[in-house]
Design an enzyme around this catalytic site. Structure first.
Site, PDB file in Angstrom:
ATOM      1  CG  ASP A 268      46.560  63.139  57.736  1.00  0.00           C
ATOM      2  OD1 ASP A 268      45.857  63.924  58.408  1.00  0.00           O
ATOM      3  OD2 ASP A 268      46.126  62.057  57.275  1.00  0.00           O
TER       4      ASP A 268
ATOM      5  CG  HIS B 104      53.124  65.153  54.225  1.00  0.00           C
ATOM      6  ND1 HIS B 104      52.049  65.186  55.087  1.00  0.00           N
ATOM      7  CD2 HIS B 104      54.015  64.288  54.762  1.00  0.00           C
ATOM      8  CE1 HIS B 104      52.268  64.369  56.106  1.00  0.00           C
ATOM      9  NE2 HIS B 104      53.459  63.814  55.943  1.00  0.00           N
TER      10      HIS B 104
END
Lengths: 372, 475
Positions: free
Chosen positions: B449, B445
């Site tokens: 995304d 992350h």
């Protein structure tokens, strides 16, 4: 006629399927068995099974077996010292460690194995080998074969055609030997050569010998003929029927516990882990960019695992943190290319992502793995 | 010195004699083995020198090759003590006594002499010392647990009873049989165990008449009811003699520890979806035989891998690597797609190099090669390094959704579940049989995304749900 053959079939299935008590007590003082399998581990497991479970007071046993290509080392030997493991892996030749002592042999279907089971008290190797020689001479009277006092059988006073080993337990014992009929001598000599120059070990060393196949002496001989001749002589000497009982080493009902024995013989811990402590000291060259490095490696291996590891590298060739990481990971790991490959490649994931570093690491590790 | 021969009979009788020093019930059980006893005046353990017995063939010396025990270990009679070798013969030396090893007279590779002491064993005093003329019992090693001679007869016990004895490390020779012909019953094993462990055992299921309580004559006949009372069953204690086992973390596992600890530093997020493989299943069926003619086994993986590479062309961030300080992202040019493999030793992840320039067939060939090397344990370092993206087909073993751990220095991984036949609705609202597989993606992350992952997944999914569309984008 039909009724007669039917009766024979019935008798055979009876012998093979009757409960243990009946099966093992054939008339007379002996029993001749032959394995239907060519798997070295299964056949070695049968030897173990008979040694552990059968009562040899009333009858002795002769077990006949042949294996597909395999190298068999003695109980206290060092496979790295005795054969070329890389070649074995490449050619898909199995490696087995037997429970008896003695040296390393190469088996293939051109080699027959004979195991003589007796009680501990009746253990006598010379007699067994003389039986084999007698059988050979009965088959081909012109053959010049004799038994030496090292328990080898020589052909023409020169070439070894049989090697011997034995296992003694508390109450029973067995003596087994090989007999070269038509084995691949080329493969034999190439696999039984160790590539190590700096290996130090107290393991039992093998005594190399010139070998010859009986087939080379007399092209009319086959393994089947030899097996039959030996069985015939055994039957004669033990005053029993010249009847060979076939057994299947995969039959758990007939030989309860055999699959566990087979499995144990194949474990890494048995084949490699039982190697007595040894040390290696090897050198290799590494071509790196425009220089050639001489690297010296020293390792102590105990129970098949690296106990101590020392790699002589120029300082800063690898970042010191990484070098110590490598040594730390190698220590305690199996001296096995597969394990070390996986280990070093996994370690590569957690070091800085630098191409130069990665190529050095890979180069070094590949060379290290080649030593195993 | 007094020699006792104790007869065994179905009821045990204590023999009173002034020569008996320490004789209790266990010693009498011992007598079932037809041995000659010598009473020992020593109250604590007596050290006996166990000599190396004759090997045969006139051999006078052997080399000690392996010890199976060390000083301080307890041994039972017939346990293996060491392995010695002499002239191509390997001999297993077994103990003649029960006791504790106090001294080893040789080290590995020493020459041991026949007739000289091999080990010193401290004999348990209460059992006495077996004299030299022990009656030899027929060959059995671990079978000692299951067979033993009692006065020339084999111990009678059913297989279930024998198993119970073996599981609890009890020698049948030491248990008194109370059944017919000295047969050992399950109760006998449990009684023996109870004495060892001090556990309270319930009485046997056969109703035992509890003796009436001593009461004076004056009391009425009510005690008879009490006499008939059978105690309520108590749950049987399950005798378990297993032990914990501690091993050092080495090799493979050590490497896993390192890799996974590093992976923990990556903030993972997951994204899952289901893929309808009905058309792909049909396509593969058609192409399987063609591949076989070319000598290659075609599974679903080559399609999954190629589709992933096509997806990576559109979303190259998933084929990237973040440096240690999170300062730079390196977009890798090659799609070296790793395939997780389960071997005997554990998880290995070889990768198929440069999938972006490989056909589905090329990938299949390469996978075959990696798989056969992997199962033979012969994968080289080049096959195991350089991966940029990984797929893990856990579905071959089982499962639907999974949460895979990203393998550093990569930034994404996909876990594929098993293909199941499930009912689904088609465009016309009809129910049809669909071949459904679940995929679970995990991504880093810090640089990826959710939207990117979702779009990649949709693209990958579309290629697989409609394999013909792959043709349009194949390079």
């Amino acid at each position: 006629m039909v009724l007669q053959s039917f009766k024979n079939c019935l008798w055979l299935s009876c012998v093979l399927r009757t409960p243990k008590a009946c099966f093992w007590s054939t008339a007379g003082g002996g029993l001749i068995m032959q394995s239907v399998s060519n798997d070295v581990y299964q056949n070695l497991a049968v030897e173990d099974w008979i040694h552990d479970h059968m009562d040899l007071e009333k009858q002795q046993i002769l077990f006949l077996w042949r294996n597909s290509p395999a190298v068999v080392i003695g109980r206290h030997q060092n496979p790295w010292q005795e054969c070329n493991l890389r070649l074995l892996r490449q050619k898909n030749i199995k490696l087995a460690r037997r429970r008896s002592g003695g040296g390393t042999v190469y088996h293939d279907l051109g080699n027959i194995n004979l195991t003589f089971f007796t009680t501990r008290k009746k253990y006598e190797r010379m007699g067994n080998l003389k039986l084999v020689v007698k059988a050979l001479k009965a088959l081909r009277p012109h053959l010049d074969v004799h038994v030496t006092d090292r328990y080898d059988i020589l052909l023409n006073r020169q070439y070894k055609i049989s090697g011997t080993a034995a296992k003694l337990g508390r109450t029973s014992a067995y003596h087994h030997c090989t007999l070269l009929c038509n084995a691949d001598k080329f493969v034999l000599s190439s696999v039984l050569k160790s590539p190590y120059k700096g290996l130090k070990s107290n393991a039992t060393p093998s005594v190399p010998a010139s070998v010859k196949n009986l087939f080379e002496e007399d092209a009319s001989l086959t393994s089947e003929m030899l097996l039959d001749a030996i069985a015939k002589e055994y039957a004669l000497q033990h005053q029993i029927d010249h009847h060979i009982t076939l057994i299947n080493p995969a039959d758990e009902t007939l030989l309860p516990g055999i699959s566990n024995k087979t499995k144990e013989l194949q474990t890494w811990e048995w084949v490699y882990g039982k190697t007595p402590k040894f040390s290696i000291s090897e050198c290799f060259n590494m071509a790196c960019k425009d220089s050639v490095l001489d690297v010296k490696v020293n390792m102590d291996v105990k129970h098949g695992r690296i106990e101590v590891c020392n790699i002589d590298l120029p300082e800063q060739w690898l970042p010191p943190g990484l070098y110590s990481e490598l040594v730390k990971s190698l220590t305690g790991s199996k001296f096995c290319p597969n394990e070390i490959s996986t280990l070093v490649t996994k370690l590569l994931r957690v070091c800085p992502q630098d191409d130069e570093l990665h190529s050095r690491w890979s180069l070094l590790c590949e060379n290290m793995i080649r030593l195993m | 010195v007094c020699i006792h021969r104790v007869r065994s009979c179905s009821s045990i009788r204590f023999i009173k004699s002034k020569y008996v020093c320490v004789f209790d019930k266990s010693a009498l059980k011992f007598s079932h083995q037809q041995r000659l006893f010598r009473t020992s005046p020593v109250s604590c353990g007596q050290i006996v020198q166990f000599k190396l017995s004759d090997i045969g063939e006139g051999i006078t010396e052997v080399t000690v090759k392996e010890w199976y025990i060390k000083e301080g270990d307890s041994v039972s009679q017939f346990d293996s003590i060491c392995e010695v070798q002499s002239d191509k013969a390997s001999v297993t030396i077994t103990s003649r006594y029960d006791g504790v090893i106090r001294k080893l007279h040789y080290s590995i590779d020493d020459i041991a002499l026949v007739g000289k002491p091999l080990v010193d064993i401290e004999i348990d005093a209460s059992k006495g010392v077996a004299s030299e003329d022990v009656v030899e019992t027929p060959p059995m090693s671990h079978e000692e647990h299951t067979h033993q001679e009692i006065k020339g007869h084999k111990t009678l016990a059913t297989p279930a009873v024998r198993r119970l004895a073996m599981e609890n490390n009890i020698k049948l020779s030491e248990v008194v049989g109370t059944g017919k012909d000295n047969r050992i019953l399950k109760e006998d094993i449990l009684n023996y165990l109870a004495k060892q462990t001090g556990a309270i055992l319930p009485p046997s299921p056969k109703a035992e008449i509890v003796p009436p309580l001593r009461e004076t004559e004056a009391v009425p006949a009510a005690p008879k009811d009490k006499a008939r009372r059978i105690p309520a069953p108590v749950p049987r204690p399950i005798a378990f003699s297993g032990k914990d086992r501690t091993e050092p973390v080495t090799g493979f596992q050590k490497a896993m520890v390192k890799t996974m600890s590093a992976a923990l530093k990556i903030p993972h997020f997951g994204y899952s979806d289901e893929v309808d493989l009905t058309q792909l299943v049909q396509l593969r069926e058609e192409l399987k035989s063609l591949a076989e003619i070319r000598g290659v086994k075609l599974s679903f993986m080559p399609f999954f891998i190629k589709a992933a590479s096509l997806g990576l062309l559109q979303y190259p961030i998933l084929n990237a690597s973040l440096d240690e300080n999170c300062q730079n992202v390196t977009y890798k040019a090659s799609h070296n797609i790793g395939v997780a493999m389960d071997t005997e030793q554990g998880l290995i992840v070889p990768n198929v190099k440069n999938v972006q320039v490989c056909s589905v067939f090329d990938i299949a060939v390469e996978l075959n090669r990696l798989q056969s090397l992997g199962s033979a344990g012969q994968l080289g370092t080049s096959d195991l390094t350089g991966g940029t993206f990984t797929l893990s087909n856990i579905g071959t073993i089982g499962g639907t959704y999974a949460k895979a751990v990203i393998l550093p220095p990569e930034v994404a991984i996909g876990a594929l579940g098993k293909i199941q036949v499930l009912p689904r609705f088609n465009g016309k609202g009809e129910v049809f049989k669909a071949q459904i597989m679940n995929v679970s993606w995990s991504a880093d992350h810090r640089i990826i995304d959710g939207a990117t992952m979702a779009r990649f997944s949709n693209l990958w999914k579309s290629y697989l749900e409609n394999p013909a569309s792959m043709l349009l984008d194949l390079k």
